[in-house]
Write a protein that holds these residues in place. Structure first.
Motif, mmCIF file in Angstrom:
data_model
loop_
_atom_site.group_PDB
_atom_site.id
_atom_site.type_symbol
_atom_site.label_atom_id
_atom_site.label_comp_id
_atom_site.label_asym_id
_atom_site.label_seq_id
_atom_site.Cartn_x
_atom_site.Cartn_y
_atom_site.Cartn_z
ATOM 1 N N THR A 30 0.837 -1.213 0.000
ATOM 2 C CA THR A 30 0.000 0.000 0.000
ATOM 3 C C THR A 30 0.866 1.256 0.000
ATOM 4 O OG1 THR A 30 -1.819 -1.146 1.093
ATOM 5 C CG2 THR A 30 -1.790 1.250 1.293
ATOM 6 N N GLN A 86 -7.459 0.341 -0.452
ATOM 7 C CA GLN A 86 -7.748 -0.772 0.453
ATOM 8 C C GLN A 86 -8.729 -0.244 1.504
ATOM 9 O OE1 GLN A 86 -4.179 -2.134 2.424
ATOM 10 N NE2 GLN A 86 -4.919 -4.240 2.468
ATOM 11 N N ASP A 139 -6.025 -1.828 -4.711
ATOM 12 C CA ASP A 139 -5.368 -2.395 -3.530
ATOM 13 C C ASP A 139 -6.281 -3.464 -2.936
ATOM 14 O OD1 ASP A 139 -3.651 -2.793 -1.440
ATOM 15 O OD2 ASP A 139 -3.563 -0.686 -0.828
HETATM 16 MG MG MG Z 1 -2.039 -2.860 2.092
#
Ligand code: MG
Ligand code: ATP
Length: 223
Positions: free
Chosen positions: A46, A91, A166
């Motif tokens: 990320t 995410q 993500d």
């Molecule tokens: Mg991540």
């Protein structure tokens, strides 16, 4: 669009020590690529994605977009670049709670002056993603998988050249996940590039390269 990273490093502090969330990462993402980014939880995926599109400043290193340094742009120009060229599916939860699913999706369209009809476009995306019945729902009324599909519609509203996702299938059932794979493959065949952090083996098989993060270090392999 070619997106290049040169020697990206980002360190964080935990307690008394500093550690490198990403260390000396270099990559080049060509037009039309479909890359899966794999690696264990906490390996820096990320962090790398956020730096790649200028959402997070590296401690050192550069991001080049068609040869131009992304971090030498003003904030506003960097936001415009993202709004025009990038579809980002972060995410976790990222929708605005006070807007309906449909209006969350339309929002990026209206951040710049554009011609066209965001309502029609958003509705077409909702049909494609099988979420038309959720147009007027608010994020708090949606399941994880539904939220994910709304975030995907939002990422697609400005017809991006590059999609960063993500863990896009992490909270989806197998059938819905398969629909997302199919959609990504279709878009990729139309020329949209992908950089996707995923633990989903089937999704990473669809890519033409696999990049692996291991304790902040990036290694590139052909898929
Ligand atoms: Mg991540
Ligand atoms: N803002 C922050 N401050 C301090 N540490 C951070 C911060 N953001 C991330 N980290 C740490 O950096 C490391 C990399 O985090 P990152 O979120 O990039 O991992 P990841 O590979 O995406 O993990 P996951 O698969 O669980 O999403 C982790 O150890 C994380 O705890």
């Amino acid at each position: 669009m070619r997106l290049e990273a040169q020697h990206l490093t980002k360190s964080y502090r935990r307690g008394q020590t500093h550690f490198n969330a990403v260390y000396n990462a270099c990559f080049s993402l060509a037009d039309g690529a479909f890359v899966s980014l794999i690696g264990r939880s906490g390996s820096g995926k990320t962090t790398l994605l956020n730096m790649a599109i200028g959402l997070l400043s590296p401690d050192s290193g550069e991001i080049l977009v068609d040869g131009n340094n992304l971090f030498s742009l003003e904030d506003r120009q960097r936001s415009d670049f993202r709004n025009e060229k990038i579809g980002y599916i972060p995410q976790g939860r990222s929708l605005l709670g006070n807007l309906t699913a449909l209006n969350n999706t339309r929002l990026p369209f209206h951040l710049q002056r554009r011609s066209g009809d965001s309502l029609q476009k958003a509705r077409e995306l909702f049909i494609q993603l099988g979420i038309s019945h959720l147009e007027n729902s608010y994020p708090k009324e949606l399941s994880g998988g539904e939220l994910r599909r709304v975030a995907l519609a939002r990422a697609l509203i400005n017809s991006p050249e590059l999609i960063l996702a993500d863990e896009p299938t992490s909270d989806l059932d197998i059938d819905t996940a398969r629909e997302i794979w199919e959609l990504f493959s279709r878009l990729n065949a139309q020329g949209v590039s992908f950089l996707v952090a995923t633990h989903d083996v089937e999704l990473s098989r669809r890519g033409n390269a696999i990049w692996q993060m291991h304790s902040g270090r990036l290694t590139l392999e052909a898929g």
